[in-house]
Design an enzyme around this catalytic site. Structure first.
Site, mmCIF file in Angstrom:
data_model
loop_
_atom_site.group_PDB
_atom_site.id
_atom_site.type_symbol
_atom_site.label_atom_id
_atom_site.label_comp_id
_atom_site.label_asym_id
_atom_site.label_seq_id
_atom_site.Cartn_x
_atom_site.Cartn_y
_atom_site.Cartn_z
ATOM 1 N N ARG A 1 11.625 -6.851 4.428
ATOM 2 C CA ARG A 1 11.614 -5.429 4.789
ATOM 3 C C ARG A 1 12.323 -5.215 6.128
ATOM 4 O O ARG A 1 13.089 -4.277 6.290
ATOM 5 C CB ARG A 1 10.160 -4.934 4.880
ATOM 6 N N ARG B 1 11.110 -2.167 12.197
ATOM 7 C CA ARG B 1 10.025 -1.582 12.977
ATOM 8 C C ARG B 1 9.733 -2.467 14.182
ATOM 9 O O ARG B 1 9.936 -3.678 14.128
ATOM 10 C CB ARG B 1 8.766 -1.538 12.106
ATOM 11 N N ARG C 1 -9.634 0.641 9.083
ATOM 12 C CA ARG C 1 -9.124 -0.701 9.359
ATOM 13 C C ARG C 1 -10.178 -1.602 9.970
ATOM 14 O O ARG C 1 -9.907 -2.760 10.243
ATOM 15 C CB ARG C 1 -7.957 -0.599 10.312
ATOM 16 N N LYS D 1 0.833 -1.208 0.000
ATOM 17 C CA LYS D 1 0.000 0.000 0.000
ATOM 18 C C LYS D 1 0.868 1.259 0.000
ATOM 19 O O LYS D 1 0.600 2.202 -0.734
ATOM 20 C CB LYS D 1 -0.932 0.013 1.231
ATOM 21 N N ARG E 1 -0.897 -9.066 13.440
ATOM 22 C CA ARG E 1 -1.373 -8.079 12.451
ATOM 23 C C ARG E 1 -2.183 -8.773 11.358
ATOM 24 O O ARG E 1 -3.195 -8.233 10.897
ATOM 25 C CB ARG E 1 -0.191 -7.309 11.851
HETATM 26 P P1 ADP Z 1 0.994 -2.522 8.230
HETATM 27 O O1 ADP Z 1 0.024 -2.196 7.127
HETATM 28 O O2 ADP Z 1 2.313 -3.024 7.737
HETATM 29 O O3 ADP Z 1 0.433 -3.392 9.323
HETATM 30 P P2 ADP Z 1 0.782 0.202 9.272
HETATM 31 O O4 ADP Z 1 1.947 1.103 9.211
HETATM 32 O O5 ADP Z 1 -0.393 0.516 8.417
HETATM 33 O O6 ADP Z 1 1.397 -1.222 8.963
HETATM 34 O O7 ADP Z 1 0.249 0.075 10.784
HETATM 35 C C1 ADP Z 1 1.094 -0.249 11.849
HETATM 36 C C2 ADP Z 1 0.288 -0.297 13.147
HETATM 37 O O8 ADP Z 1 -0.262 0.997 13.422
HETATM 38 C C3 ADP Z 1 -0.926 -1.227 13.154
HETATM 39 O O9 ADP Z 1 -0.591 -2.574 13.427
HETATM 40 C C4 ADP Z 1 -1.765 -0.585 14.254
HETATM 41 O O10 ADP Z 1 -1.281 -0.901 15.541
HETATM 42 C C5 ADP Z 1 -1.544 0.896 14.025
HETATM 43 N N1 ADP Z 1 -2.552 1.459 13.099
HETATM 44 C C6 ADP Z 1 -2.307 1.968 11.864
HETATM 45 N N2 ADP Z 1 -3.450 2.391 11.295
HETATM 46 C C7 ADP Z 1 -4.435 2.130 12.185
HETATM 47 C C8 ADP Z 1 -5.848 2.314 12.187
HETATM 48 N N3 ADP Z 1 -6.490 2.845 11.120
HETATM 49 N N4 ADP Z 1 -6.550 1.920 13.286
HETATM 50 C C9 ADP Z 1 -5.931 1.405 14.349
HETATM 51 N N5 ADP Z 1 -4.611 1.187 14.419
HETATM 52 C C10 ADP Z 1 -3.863 1.549 13.349
#
Ligand code: ADP
Length: 193
Positions: free
Chosen positions: A127, A136, A88, A13, A147
């Protein structure tokens, strides 16, 4: 262009959002990036989010909904935005519907990047190994498993949510980066509303 990129962790994404920014002059809004910045800066939101993110769970809906609402009001979003990592779950999607209606805005499309779990795990391991300054906090086997579980339980239902609204476009996220971006462009040109 106002769109949502939907897909599991590691689907690409962020990569596609950057390409779409260049193509359409709109702004990538990554809730993950914003939350990581808040953690790094030690803000109240960051303190609230740090442990939740590290274990791969979702931070509270009202926190991310508030962040996105404020961010969409910034001038750089006037030309459009790409939501990456938000919404999400269905609660966030419903909050987004209300928020956009209140602001007099509408989505052009929701693009799903479809990728099998087995591929996601190897992509994220790669990654983690390649990230400068170390991986990370949530790029480890346990948090990744969580996740993915959260994705299937809470985020994947959005595929039906947006499918029923007629705005969903699905793209094969397992192809090469350029092929995926070509498919997204084709999906957007094919009359996405
Ligand atoms: P990825 O898509 O690789 O899981 P992101 O960078 O999108 O990584 O998200 C990392 C973390 O940030 C998620 O696992 C969650 O804890 C938090 N997070 C990100 N976006 C949201 C959201 N819209 N609602 C709740 N938590 C979020």
């Amino acid at each position: 262009m106002k769109l949502i990129l939907l897909g599991p962790p590691g689907a690409g994404k962020g990569t596609q959002a950057k390409l779409l920014e260049d193509k359409y002059g709109c702004t990538q809004l990554s809730t993950g990036d914003m939350l990581r910045a808040a953690v790094a800066a030690g803000t109240d939101v960051g303190k609230q989010a740090e442990a939740v993110m590290a274990r791969g769970d979702l931070v509270p809906d009202d926190v991310v909904v508030g962040i996105i609402s404020d961010r969409i009001d910034e001038p750089d979003c006037a030309a459009g935005f790409i939501l990456d990592g938000f919404p999400r779950n269905v609660t966030q999607a419903e909050a987004l519907d209300v928020m956009l209606a209140d602001k007099g805005l509408a989505l052009d499309a929701v693009v799903e990047l479809a990728v099998d779990d087995a591929i996601l795990v190897s992509r994220i391991e790669k990654r983690a190994a390649e990230t400068e300054g170390g991986p990370r906090a949530d790029d480890n086997v346990e948090a990744l498993r969580q996740r993915l579980q959260v994705y299937h339980a809470q985020t994947a239902p959005l595929i039906d949510y947006y499918g029923e609204k007629g705005v969903l476009r699905s793209v094969d996220g397992m192809a090469e980066i350029d092929t995926v971006s070509g498919q997204i462009a084709a999906a957007l040109d094919s009359g996405a509303k």
